[in-house]
Design an enzyme around this catalytic site. Structure first.
Site, PDB file in Angstrom:
ATOM      1  N   ASP A  42       0.848  -1.203   0.000  1.00 24.77           N
ATOM      2  CA  ASP A  42       0.000   0.000   0.000  1.00 24.77           C
ATOM      3  C   ASP A  42       0.881   1.249   0.000  1.00 24.77           C
ATOM      4  OD1 ASP A  42      -2.422  -1.450  -0.037  1.00 24.77           O
ATOM      5  OD2 ASP A  42      -2.262  -1.816   2.111  1.00 24.77           O
ATOM      6  N   ASP A  56     -19.842  -3.834 -10.883  1.00 24.08           N
ATOM      7  CA  ASP A  56     -20.608  -3.040 -11.862  1.00 24.08           C
ATOM      8  C   ASP A  56     -21.539  -4.009 -12.581  1.00 24.08           C
ATOM      9  OD1 ASP A  56     -21.414  -1.075 -13.797  1.00 24.08           O
ATOM     10  OD2 ASP A  56     -19.499  -0.061 -13.533  1.00 24.08           O
ATOM     11  N   ILE A  57     -22.186  -3.576 -13.659  1.00 19.82           N
ATOM     12  CA  ILE A  57     -23.066  -4.502 -14.376  1.00 19.82           C
ATOM     13  C   ILE A  57     -22.192  -5.591 -15.030  1.00 19.82           C
ATOM     14  CG2 ILE A  57     -24.928  -2.839 -14.753  1.00 19.82           C
ATOM     15  CD1 ILE A  57     -23.886  -2.546 -17.658  1.00 19.82           C
ATOM     16  N   PRO A  58     -22.765  -6.788 -15.228  1.00 21.05           N
ATOM     17  CA  PRO A  58     -21.968  -7.914 -15.725  1.00 21.05           C
ATOM     18  C   PRO A  58     -21.164  -7.601 -16.988  1.00 21.05           C
ATOM     19  CG  PRO A  58     -24.107  -8.690 -15.005  1.00 21.05           C
ATOM     20  CD  PRO A  58     -24.155  -7.196 -14.907  1.00 21.05           C
ATOM     21  N   ASP A 110      -5.790  -6.007  -6.377  1.00 20.63           N
ATOM     22  CA  ASP A 110      -6.949  -5.895  -5.471  1.00 20.63           C
ATOM     23  C   ASP A 110      -7.779  -4.665  -5.853  1.00 20.63           C
ATOM     24  OD1 ASP A 110      -8.629  -5.973  -3.267  1.00 20.63           O
ATOM     25  OD2 ASP A 110      -7.110  -5.296  -1.839  1.00 20.63           O
ATOM     26  N   GLY A 119       0.137  -6.333   5.517  1.00 21.76           N
ATOM     27  CA  GLY A 119       0.612  -5.016   5.092  1.00 21.76           C
ATOM     28  C   GLY A 119       1.526  -4.432   6.135  1.00 21.76           C
ATOM     29  N   ARG A 120       0.960  -3.569   6.973  1.00 17.60           N
ATOM     30  CA  ARG A 120       1.752  -2.774   7.919  1.00 17.60           C
ATOM     31  C   ARG A 120       2.701  -3.543   8.829  1.00 17.60           C
ATOM     32  NH1 ARG A 120      -3.575   0.415   9.277  1.00 17.60           N
ATOM     33  NH2 ARG A 120      -4.304  -1.656   8.660  1.00 17.60           N
ATOM     34  N   LYS A 167     -11.260  -4.976  -6.594  1.00 12.42           N
ATOM     35  CA  LYS A 167     -12.646  -5.211  -6.123  1.00 12.42           C
ATOM     36  C   LYS A 167     -13.691  -4.660  -7.098  1.00 12.42           C
ATOM     37  CE  LYS A 167     -11.394  -4.918  -1.192  1.00 12.42           C
ATOM     38  NZ  LYS A 167     -10.069  -4.273  -1.200  1.00 12.42           N
ATOM     39  N   GLN A 179      -7.700  -2.894  11.944  1.00 13.72           N
ATOM     40  CA  GLN A 179      -8.207  -4.261  11.763  1.00 13.72           C
ATOM     41  C   GLN A 179      -8.903  -4.710  13.038  1.00 13.72           C
ATOM     42  OE1 GLN A 179      -8.375  -5.751   9.028  1.00 13.72           O
ATOM     43  NE2 GLN A 179      -6.632  -5.249   7.708  1.00 13.72           N
ATOM     44  N   LYS A 227       0.564  -7.648  -3.185  1.00 15.55           N
ATOM     45  CA  LYS A 227      -0.801  -7.193  -3.485  1.00 15.55           C
ATOM     46  C   LYS A 227      -0.745  -5.707  -3.828  1.00 15.55           C
ATOM     47  CE  LYS A 227      -4.119  -6.263  -0.295  1.00 15.55           C
ATOM     48  NZ  LYS A 227      -4.758  -4.982  -0.677  1.00 15.55           N
ATOM     49  N   THR A 265     -14.450  -5.865   5.685  1.00 16.62           N
ATOM     50  CA  THR A 265     -14.279  -5.961   7.148  1.00 16.62           C
ATOM     51  C   THR A 265     -14.712  -4.664   7.837  1.00 16.62           C
ATOM     52  OG1 THR A 265     -11.960  -5.633   6.600  1.00 16.62           O
ATOM     53  CG2 THR A 265     -12.569  -7.777   7.423  1.00 16.62           C
TER      54      THR A 265
HETATM   55  O1  C5P Z   1      -1.771  -3.280   6.833  1.00 18.09           O
HETATM   56  P1  C5P Z   1      -2.706  -4.454   6.886  1.00 18.09           P
HETATM   57  O2  C5P Z   1      -2.007  -5.748   7.240  1.00 18.09           O
HETATM   58  O3  C5P Z   1      -3.912  -4.199   7.758  1.00 18.09           O
HETATM   59  O4  C5P Z   1      -3.190  -4.587   5.375  1.00 18.09           O
HETATM   60  C1  C5P Z   1      -4.220  -5.452   4.970  1.00 18.09           C
HETATM   61  C2  C5P Z   1      -4.482  -5.284   3.513  1.00 18.09           C
HETATM   62  O5  C5P Z   1      -5.585  -6.107   3.153  1.00 18.09           O
HETATM   63  C3  C5P Z   1      -4.840  -3.868   3.088  1.00 18.09           C
HETATM   64  O6  C5P Z   1      -4.289  -3.661   1.783  1.00 18.09           O
HETATM   65  C4  C5P Z   1      -6.350  -3.876   3.033  1.00 18.09           C
HETATM   66  O7  C5P Z   1      -6.869  -2.979   2.082  1.00 18.09           O
HETATM   67  C5  C5P Z   1      -6.637  -5.315   2.607  1.00 18.09           C
HETATM   68  N1  C5P Z   1      -7.955  -5.842   2.978  1.00 18.09           N
HETATM   69  C6  C5P Z   1      -8.408  -5.897   4.277  1.00 18.09           C
HETATM   70  N2  C5P Z   1      -9.650  -6.405   4.558  1.00 18.09           N
HETATM   71  C7  C5P Z   1     -10.439  -6.831   3.574  1.00 18.09           C
HETATM   72  C8  C5P Z   1      -9.993  -6.790   2.250  1.00 18.09           C
HETATM   73  C9  C5P Z   1      -8.735  -6.275   1.978  1.00 18.09           C
HETATM   74  O8  C5P Z   1      -7.685  -5.509   5.191  1.00 18.09           O
HETATM   75  N3  C5P Z   1     -11.621  -7.347   3.871  1.00 18.09           N
END
Ligand code: C5P
Length: 249
Positions: free
Chosen positions: A10, A79-81, A74, A228-229, A76, A208, A47, A137
């Protein structure tokens, strides 16, 4: 089946991403010890999300693929099919390894996505995986009920959306590690679960809400963990990545 750690890159631009990924040369060059040959030999699975993709465009995918990374795009789509199918055909041509849509777009939309993606990826021997987001989430029971007017419990919605994705021929879903066992029971062990929200005990959860360690995610049967982080914001990202791989794989 995959069983891999995917690093959520990210970052705001290509330069920052490459500067970060260059640190992983240390594993290959043996500066950071690692017993796992597959970790040593490979570049991390990455990702790429909306921020980086919209800033840099498809060239970011090309650059990462040329450097030998597997790429989960990623974006996501929802939209319409017809529109999603056409967009997926373009994405299939990028040579990505994994891409996703919102299951809320309907079974018909997911079928169109799969069809388009396979057409786009026709020249690649290894076909990209298509997975669905069940519920973000960031959506809780209250939002589901009061804003989206969905009266069912969140876990029931997640289960139904996972079944819809399977019915549409998708390869799996993005979900919380806490949902993996139920989704595998419902959709089969081959149905891929990609789980973000992964933390070591010492990490801050950040935004999270329902987190799990790499070792616990392995225990419940996650197929891929997305981190990520805990890796990107660490002083020692290579060491944290290596530990994640050792605990998860
Ligand atoms: O930094 P962190 O470990 O929280 O990053 C999680 C990654 O997963 C982010 O890029 C976030 O956008 C993605 N993600 C998420 N939950 C979801 C779908 C994607 O945290 N349900």
């Amino acid at each position: 089946m995959g069983k891999d750690v995917i690093i959520a890159c990210d970052f705001a631009c290509t330069e920052e991403t490459i500067r970060f990924l260059d640190k992983f040369n240390k594993i290959r060059e043996g500066v950071v010890a690692c017993d796992d040959i597959s970790v040593r030999a490979s570049r991390p699975y990455v990702k790429i999300g909306m921020e980086l993709f919209y800033a840099e465009g498809p060239q970011i995918i090309r650059i990462l693929k040329e450097r030998g990374h597997k790429v989960f795009l990623d974006l996501k789509l929802h939209d319409i099919p017809n529109t999603v199918g056409k967009a997926m055909q373009v994405i299939g041509g990028y040579g990505v390894d994994m891409v996703n849509v919102h299951a809320a777009g309907s079974i018909q939309m997911m079928e169109a996505a799969k069809h388009g993606l396979m057409l786009g990826a026709i020249r690649f021997a290894e076909k990209p995986k298509l997975i669905a987001v069940t519920q973000l989430t960031s959506i809780d029971e209250e939002t589901l009920k009061n804003e989206l007017l969905i009266d069912k419990p969140l876990d029931e919605v997640v289960a139904q959306y996972a079944l819809n994705a399977k019915k549409a021929g998708l390869d799996g879903v993005v979900c919380s590690a806490h949902e993996v066992v139920r989704i595998h029971e419902l959709c089969g062990e081959d149905f891929i679960t990609v789980t973000p929200g992964i933390r070591f005990e010492e990490n801050a959860a950040g935004d999270q809400k329902r987190i799990m360690t790499p070792a616990a995610a392995k225990e419940v049967g996650s197929d891929y963990i997305v981190m990520g982080r805990p890796i990107t914001a660490s002083d020692k990202p290579v060491e944290v990545y290596r530990k994640s791989c050792e605990d998860f794989k």
